[in-house]
Design a protein around this motif. Structure first.
Motif, PDB file in Angstrom:
ATOM      1  N   LEU A  15      -1.446   1.521   0.933  1.00 52.55           N
ATOM      2  CA  LEU A  15      -0.137   1.919   1.433  1.00 52.55           C
ATOM      3  C   LEU A  15       0.200   1.198   2.733  1.00 52.55           C
ATOM      4  O   LEU A  15       1.361   0.885   3.010  1.00 52.55           O
ATOM      5  CB  LEU A  15      -0.086   3.436   1.646  1.00 52.55           C
ATOM      6  N   TYR A  20       6.206  -0.968  -0.081  1.00 55.42           N
ATOM      7  CA  TYR A  20       6.533  -0.113  -1.225  1.00 55.42           C
ATOM      8  C   TYR A  20       5.612  -0.463  -2.390  1.00 55.42           C
ATOM      9  O   TYR A  20       5.403  -1.632  -2.712  1.00 55.42           O
ATOM     10  CB  TYR A  20       7.988  -0.309  -1.640  1.00 55.42           C
ATOM     11  N   GLY A  23       4.507   3.297  -8.597  1.00 57.44           N
ATOM     12  CA  GLY A  23       3.455   4.258  -8.910  1.00 57.44           C
ATOM     13  C   GLY A  23       2.468   3.757  -9.927  1.00 57.44           C
ATOM     14  O   GLY A  23       1.246   3.940  -9.789  1.00 57.44           O
ATOM     15  N   ARG A  38      -0.729  11.509  -7.618  1.00 61.45           N
ATOM     16  CA  ARG A  38       0.160  12.449  -6.928  1.00 61.45           C
ATOM     17  C   ARG A  38      -0.641  13.430  -6.076  1.00 61.45           C
ATOM     18  O   ARG A  38      -0.249  13.759  -4.944  1.00 61.45           O
ATOM     19  CB  ARG A  38       1.008  13.200  -7.953  1.00 61.45           C
ATOM     20  N   VAL A  41      -1.850  11.646  -2.934  1.00 64.71           N
ATOM     21  CA  VAL A  41      -0.745  11.477  -1.988  1.00 64.71           C
ATOM     22  C   VAL A  41      -0.467  12.789  -1.269  1.00 64.71           C
ATOM     23  O   VAL A  41      -0.229  12.821  -0.051  1.00 64.71           O
ATOM     24  CB  VAL A  41       0.511  10.966  -2.710  1.00 64.71           C
ATOM     25  N   ARG A  45      -0.540  13.642   2.821  1.00 58.27           N
ATOM     26  CA  ARG A  45       0.529  14.337   3.544  1.00 58.27           C
ATOM     27  C   ARG A  45      -0.002  15.527   4.313  1.00 58.27           C
ATOM     28  O   ARG A  45       0.438  15.817   5.438  1.00 58.27           O
ATOM     29  CB  ARG A  45       1.609  14.783   2.552  1.00 58.27           C
ATOM     30  N   VAL A  51       4.151   9.948   3.737  1.00 57.71           N
ATOM     31  CA  VAL A  51       4.288   9.133   2.530  1.00 57.71           C
ATOM     32  C   VAL A  51       5.559   9.546   1.796  1.00 57.71           C
ATOM     33  O   VAL A  51       5.702  10.698   1.385  1.00 57.71           O
ATOM     34  CB  VAL A  51       3.070   9.290   1.601  1.00 57.71           C
ATOM     35  N   ASP A  52       6.483   8.604   1.640  1.00 60.17           N
ATOM     36  CA  ASP A  52       7.699   8.852   0.865  1.00 60.17           C
ATOM     37  C   ASP A  52       7.435   8.560  -0.606  1.00 60.17           C
ATOM     38  O   ASP A  52       6.632   7.672  -0.945  1.00 60.17           O
ATOM     39  CB  ASP A  52       8.839   7.956   1.358  1.00 60.17           C
ATOM     40  N   ALA A  53       8.118   9.290  -1.490  1.00 57.70           N
ATOM     41  CA  ALA A  53       7.987   9.081  -2.929  1.00 57.70           C
ATOM     42  C   ALA A  53       9.358   9.030  -3.561  1.00 57.70           C
ATOM     43  O   ALA A  53      10.278   9.732  -3.135  1.00 57.70           O
ATOM     44  CB  ALA A  53       7.156  10.203  -3.553  1.00 57.70           C
ATOM     45  N   TYR A  61       5.650   4.756  -4.131  1.00 55.42           N
ATOM     46  CA  TYR A  61       5.279   5.383  -2.872  1.00 55.42           C
ATOM     47  C   TYR A  61       5.381   4.374  -1.734  1.00 55.42           C
ATOM     48  O   TYR A  61       5.177   3.171  -1.911  1.00 55.42           O
ATOM     49  CB  TYR A  61       3.853   5.933  -2.956  1.00 55.42           C
ATOM     50  N   GLN A  62       5.656   4.909  -0.549  1.00 46.66           N
ATOM     51  CA  GLN A  62       5.818   4.070   0.638  1.00 46.66           C
ATOM     52  C   GLN A  62       5.377   4.859   1.862  1.00 46.66           C
ATOM     53  O   GLN A  62       5.742   6.030   2.021  1.00 46.66           O
ATOM     54  CB  GLN A  62       7.285   3.662   0.789  1.00 46.66           C
TER      55      GLN A  62
END
Length: 316
Positions: A15, A20, A23, A38, A41, A45, A51-53, A61-62
């Motif tokens: 990451l 970016y 998935g 998931r 991730v 968090r 982590v953005d999804a 994910y980013q």
């Protein structure tokens, strides 16, 4: 549990490499299912990593920039101190740590919120790092931009002033930053010329990531440092320096490092250097403070003479 921890560290490393990740590609790299990805991730968090999804067929994910820096729990002053210290080391103020500092700085900058970046820029604007050996002082933001493009496998455009000829805009796939001697180089695939090229970073300005990703090519030989050294051996220097020094080869080698070649002699050693500026060999001979004989070039003898006269004239 050990496998889960190792996988999460691998996930975090990935990451931090790409802005970016789709998935499916991320799950493939980790050799896990989308469901396991998931869950991992979610664990990141919980540890505080932002982590953005995005959902859907092209979801991914980013790692978000601009949040606090977990899990180090640094306060603002500590984060600024680390970034400024890394910038100084990246510019060459700490010998031997340049490349590592750039990699670390690229990771830190990604997570710093804008308010801290502004503080770092303000502090950097009123400070001047000292670089041992007379090498060019580089803009650490430029180094960081190049490092992040290498890590993220993102194409770059920049203006470049070659040794001879006019400056031109270049479009490249960056491969690796290399610190060699007193200078930084970017090893990259030149898209317009269709070949590998090296670029001196101090001659490079306005690097701009294009947002276009690329699949890394195989560098001939695999080792960017050796590739750069072999390429530089084919480029003629302005001056070929040869000096006989009345000091042990080990002493001179420890001071010069990889910036010159040392040949052992019965009563000392011979120092050979290829340079564009005679200021560096003059400094080496002055700091060593031992008897020496200049074999070539004649310009070096004159440069030493004028430097010595200037020092004596202003020493009183």
């Amino acid at each position: 549990m050990a496998n889960t921890s190792a996988r999460m560290l691998r996930l975090l490393s990935l990451l931090q490499t790409h802005r970016y990740w789709p998935g499916s590609e991320l799950a493939g790299r980790l050799e896990v299912s989308a469901r396991t990805l998931r869950r991992d991730v979610d664990r990141l968090r919980e540890l505080g990593y932002p982590v953005d999804a995005s959902r859907g067929v092209a979801g991914g994910y980013q790692l978000q920039a601009g949040a606090a820096m977990p899990p180090l729990l640094l306060d603002d002053e500590e984060a600024v101190a680390i970034a400024v210290g890394l910038r100084s080391a990246a510019a060459g103020a700490v010998a031997g740590f340049e490349e590592t500092s750039v990699r670390a700085l690229a990771k830190v900058i990604q997570l710093l919120p804008p308010r801290l970046r502004r503080r770092i820029d303000a502090l950097q604007a009123v400070t001047s790092p000292g670089v041992f050996g007379g090498g060019p002082v580089l803009d650490a933001i430029t180094l960081t931009t190049l490092a992040m493009a290498c890590r993220g496998e993102e194409r770059l455009r920049f203006d470049y002033a070659p040794r001879e000829g006019e400056a031109a805009r270049r479009h490249v796939e960056p491969h690796r930053l290399v610190s060699l001697g007193r200078r930084w180089y970017l090893v990259a695939w030149d898209l317009e010329r269709g070949d590998w090229r090296s670029f001196r970073v101090d001659r490079l300005t306005a690097p701009q990531p294009t947002g276009a990703r690329f699949r890394p090519r195989d560098l001939p030989g695999g080792d960017p440092v050796e590739w750069l050294r072999s390429r530089m051996r084919t480029i003629p220097n302005r001056y070929d320096v040869s000096v006989v020094i009345e000091a042990p080869a080990e002493t001179v080698r420890a001071f010069v490092g990889n910036w010159g070649r040392i040949e052992e002699l019965p009563d000392g050693c011979r120092l050979r250097m290829g340079v564009d500026d005679l200021g560096w060999p003059v400094m080496v001979l002055g700091v060593l403070a031992v008897p020496f004989t200049v074999e070539c070039p004649a310009e070096l003898r004159e440069r030493i003479r004028t430097t010595g006269e200037n020092l004596v004239r202003h020493a009183a």
